[in-house]
Design an enzyme around this catalytic site. Structure first.
Site, PDB file in Angstrom:
ATOM      1  N   GLY A 138     109.666 123.927 114.310  1.00  0.00           N
ATOM      2  CA  GLY A 138     109.144 122.594 114.049  1.00  0.00           C
ATOM      3  C   GLY A 138     109.161 121.767 115.315  1.00  0.00           C
ATOM      4  O   GLY A 138     109.986 122.000 116.206  1.00  0.00           O
ATOM      5  N   GLN A 189     108.888 114.511 120.568  1.00  0.00           N
ATOM      6  CA  GLN A 189     109.596 115.494 121.397  1.00  0.00           C
ATOM      7  C   GLN A 189     108.771 115.926 122.609  1.00  0.00           C
ATOM      8  O   GLN A 189     109.297 116.540 123.531  1.00  0.00           O
ATOM      9  CB  GLN A 189     109.971 116.728 120.566  1.00  0.00           C
ATOM     10  CG  GLN A 189     111.035 116.426 119.520  1.00  0.00           C
ATOM     11  CD  GLN A 189     111.386 117.666 118.743  1.00  0.00           C
ATOM     12  OE1 GLN A 189     110.721 117.998 117.774  1.00  0.00           O
ATOM     13  NE2 GLN A 189     112.417 118.375 119.184  1.00  0.00           N
ATOM     14  N   CYS A 217     117.638 122.345 117.398  1.00  0.00           N
ATOM     15  CA  CYS A 217     116.586 121.386 117.731  1.00  0.00           C
ATOM     16  C   CYS A 217     116.149 121.654 119.164  1.00  0.00           C
ATOM     17  O   CYS A 217     116.991 121.799 120.041  1.00  0.00           O
ATOM     18  CB  CYS A 217     117.134 119.963 117.599  1.00  0.00           C
ATOM     19  SG  CYS A 217     115.933 118.700 118.046  1.00  0.00           S
ATOM     20  N   LEU A 218     114.847 121.712 119.389  1.00  0.00           N
ATOM     21  CA  LEU A 218     114.348 122.013 120.738  1.00  0.00           C
ATOM     22  C   LEU A 218     114.726 120.918 121.736  1.00  0.00           C
ATOM     23  O   LEU A 218     114.748 121.169 122.935  1.00  0.00           O
ATOM     24  CB  LEU A 218     112.829 122.213 120.711  1.00  0.00           C
ATOM     25  CG  LEU A 218     112.362 123.459 119.934  1.00  0.00           C
ATOM     26  CD1 LEU A 218     110.847 123.497 119.859  1.00  0.00           C
ATOM     27  CD2 LEU A 218     112.908 124.735 120.557  1.00  0.00           C
ATOM     28  N   HIS A 272     114.058 117.337 108.942  1.00  0.00           N
ATOM     29  CA  HIS A 272     114.500 117.280 110.343  1.00  0.00           C
ATOM     30  C   HIS A 272     113.427 116.609 111.209  1.00  0.00           C
ATOM     31  O   HIS A 272     113.730 115.726 112.019  1.00  0.00           O
ATOM     32  CB  HIS A 272     114.778 118.716 110.823  1.00  0.00           C
ATOM     33  CG  HIS A 272     115.154 118.836 112.267  1.00  0.00           C
ATOM     34  ND1 HIS A 272     116.354 119.381 112.676  1.00  0.00           N
ATOM     35  CD2 HIS A 272     114.485 118.511 113.399  1.00  0.00           C
ATOM     36  CE1 HIS A 272     116.405 119.358 114.007  1.00  0.00           C
ATOM     37  NE2 HIS A 272     115.282 118.846 114.469  1.00  0.00           N
ATOM     38  N   GLU A 273     112.176 117.034 111.013  1.00  0.00           N
ATOM     39  CA  GLU A 273     111.096 116.496 111.853  1.00  0.00           C
ATOM     40  C   GLU A 273     110.791 115.038 111.494  1.00  0.00           C
ATOM     41  O   GLU A 273     110.499 114.229 112.371  1.00  0.00           O
ATOM     42  CB  GLU A 273     109.834 117.354 111.743  1.00  0.00           C
ATOM     43  CG  GLU A 273     110.003 118.822 112.133  1.00  0.00           C
ATOM     44  CD  GLU A 273     110.700 119.040 113.466  1.00  0.00           C
ATOM     45  OE1 GLU A 273     110.586 118.175 114.347  1.00  0.00           O
ATOM     46  OE2 GLU A 273     111.372 120.075 113.612  1.00  0.00           O
ATOM     47  N   HIS A 331     112.994 112.802 113.282  1.00  0.00           N
ATOM     48  CA  HIS A 331     112.547 112.529 114.658  1.00  0.00           C
ATOM     49  C   HIS A 331     111.584 111.338 114.690  1.00  0.00           C
ATOM     50  O   HIS A 331     111.620 110.530 115.606  1.00  0.00           O
ATOM     51  CB  HIS A 331     111.830 113.745 115.253  1.00  0.00           C
ATOM     52  CG  HIS A 331     112.754 114.780 115.839  1.00  0.00           C
ATOM     53  ND1 HIS A 331     113.648 114.505 116.839  1.00  0.00           N
ATOM     54  CD2 HIS A 331     112.907 116.104 115.573  1.00  0.00           C
ATOM     55  CE1 HIS A 331     114.316 115.611 117.166  1.00  0.00           C
ATOM     56  NE2 HIS A 331     113.879 116.598 116.400  1.00  0.00           N
TER      57      HIS A 331
HETATM   58 CO    CO Z   1     114.522 118.556 116.350  1.00  0.00          CO
END
Ligand code: CO
Length: 179
Positions: free
Chosen positions: A46, A51, A93-94, A135-136, A139
């Site tokens: 995701g 991000q 998480c990236l 999660h996204e 963000h």
């Molecule tokens: Co993340």
């Protein structure tokens, strides 16, 4: 298509509340395609637009299992309209390299959103997809995994992230010396 740079904690942009996408034009379609490419290359399941430094309410995700076909989902201006149950899953998480933490979330969510053609859609998600969407969407509201942890766990996780980034830098420096 192009790979985009993924910003990492503690970059302050991760704290921004992203704005709704007003018009789904060529720029947005291009951004969504580049985000998908960046997510697959990372690899991740995701990615939210912030991000890659774009404070827009746009998400890509793909939670297909190994051996299954890709199932790319592009979600614009999502709204969680229904929730059910509770689940705890380990998340990464990236933007938080080296961090894997158990996070409590709703087990099922119903989400209203727009697709890339501007059509209103609804998805009822459970399991990994439900977790990924929550999660996204976090963000988009300027939240990261750390905000879902107790203050002790959060302190330890921040320290682990700093150590991970320092080790990565040292490795990159020595790779350069040896090149
Ligand atoms: Co993340």
């Amino acid at each position: 298509m192009a790979l985009l740079e993924i910003i990492e904690y503690p970059d302050k942009r991760l704290r921004l509340a992203s704005k709704p996408v007003e018009t789904i034009d060529a720029r947005i379609r291009r951004l969504a395609a580049d985000m998908a490419e960046t997510m697959y290359a990372a690899p991740g399941i995701g990615l939210a637009a912030i991000q890659v430094g774009e404070p827009l309410r746009l998400i890509v995700c793909d939670v297909h299992a190994e051996g299954e076909d890709a199932k790319l989902l592009t979600v614009i201006n999502p709204e969680i309209v229904a929730t059910e149950g509770e689940v705890a899953m380990e998340e990464g998480c990236l933007s938080l390299p080296g961090i894997f933490e158990e996070v409590r979330r709703f087990a099922k969510v119903g989400v209203d959103y727009l697709d890339l053609d501007g059509e209103r859609r609804h998805i009822d998600a459970e399991g990994l997809l439900a977790v990924c969407l929550q999660h996204e969407i976090d963000h988009l509201d300027g939240k990261v995994i750390f905000d879902r942890l107790s203050s002790l766990k959060r302190k330890l996780a921040v320290r682990r992230l700093e150590r991970f980034k320092a080790e990565r830098e040292a490795k990159e420096a020595s790779a350069q010396k040896n090149a």
